[in-house]
Design an enzyme around this catalytic site. Structure first.
Site, short mmCIF file in Angstrom:
data_model
loop_
_atom_site.label_atom_id
_atom_site.label_comp_id
_atom_site.label_asym_id
_atom_site.label_seq_id
_atom_site.Cartn_x
_atom_site.Cartn_y
_atom_site.Cartn_z
CB CYS A 81 -0.99 -0.07 1.14
SG CYS A 81 -2.44 0.94 0.85
CG HIS A 171 -2.94 -3.34 3.89
ND1 HIS A 171 -1.81 -2.72 4.39
CD2 HIS A 171 -3.69 -2.36 3.37
CE1 HIS A 171 -1.89 -1.43 4.18
NE2 HIS A 171 -3.02 -1.17 3.56
CD GLU A 173 0.19 -5.53 5.55
OE1 GLU A 173 0.23 -6.26 4.55
OE2 GLU A 173 -0.01 -4.29 5.49
N1 GLN Z 1 -3.67 6.31 1.43
C1 GLN Z 1 -2.33 6.03 1.88
C2 GLN Z 1 -1.29 6.86 1.15
O1 GLN Z 1 -1.61 7.54 0.23
C3 GLN Z 1 -2.02 4.56 1.73
C4 GLN Z 1 -2.96 3.76 2.59
C5 GLN Z 1 -2.40 2.49 3.12
O2 GLN Z 1 -1.18 2.26 3.19
N2 GLN Z 1 -3.29 1.66 3.58
O3 GLN Z 1 -0.16 6.82 1.51
#
Ligand code: GLN
Length: 190
Positions: A81, A171, A173
């Site tokens: 992410c 994710h 994890e």
């Molecule tokens: N929205 C976050 C970003 O732009 C990422 C979200 C996440 O890691 N779950 O960094």
């Protein structure tokens, strides 16, 4: 054999990554400051969180360039992410860019209109029904010629690999299924 994995522990869900690594018999160490980079480790995890915050801390703590150098030199990296955003070559809707070691273009906060969080399941690298948790996730808008796509949602890549880098919009994890991490340990760290 991967024995010891470093987890970037500046912000975000690093503790969940640490738990899932330990459950797979991996020794974990945290990277919080420059001195931590002197320890030996076989791979790096860049967790989910806020890419802007992690990126700012990387620069303030003088971690940015040494970590970028290690990734460019072939250190295996597992990013989820915000971690994907930090690796991306281009970010469509952010003025900043970070490591730029992964040849993809991402768009931050691209999924979902309201809370922006949902769970689904899909194929990952030929494994069926892998659960995928998206939390204000980035989309991957395009990938370079050296990038392989390992999973997709809604017609767009959600997991990609380029050499030593495996990066996911979701994710694993946060869920009990450990197959994606195991795939990283066997195929990217091998
Ligand atoms: N929205 C976050 C970003 O732009 C990422 C979200 C996440 O890691 N779950 O960094």
């Amino acid at each position: 054999m991967t024995k010891r994995v470093a987890v970037l522990a500046l912000q975000g869900d690093f503790a969940e990554h640490e738990t899932s690594l330990r459950q797979n018999g991996i020794e974990v160490m945290e990277i919080r400051q420059r001195a931590d980079l002197q320890k030996t480790f076989d791979a790096l995890v860049i967790p989910g969180g806020e890419s802007t915050v992690i990126g700012k801390l990387l620069r303030e703590l003088d971690l940015f360039f040494p970590i970028r150098e290690r990734i460019a030199a072939g250190l295996p990296v597992f990013a989820t992410c915000a971690g994907l955003i930090l690796l991306a070559m281009h970010i469509e809707n952010d003025a900043d860019v970070y490591f730029q070691t992964l040849d993809v273009t991402v768009r931050r906060n691209a999924y979902g209109r309201q809370l922006g969080s949902f769970c689904t399941e899909g194929a990952f690298a030929g494994m069926a029904k892998v659960p995928m948790s998206f939390i204000r996730a980035p989309s991957i808008e395009s990938v370079g010629a050296d990038v392989s796509v390992l999973s997709e949602y809604d017609g767009k890549p959600t997991a990609v690999m380029q050499g030593n880098q495996l990066a996911l919009a979701y994710h694993p994890e946060l869920l009990a299924d450990r197959r994606v991490l195991q795939w990283f340990l066997h195929h990217v760290c091998a």
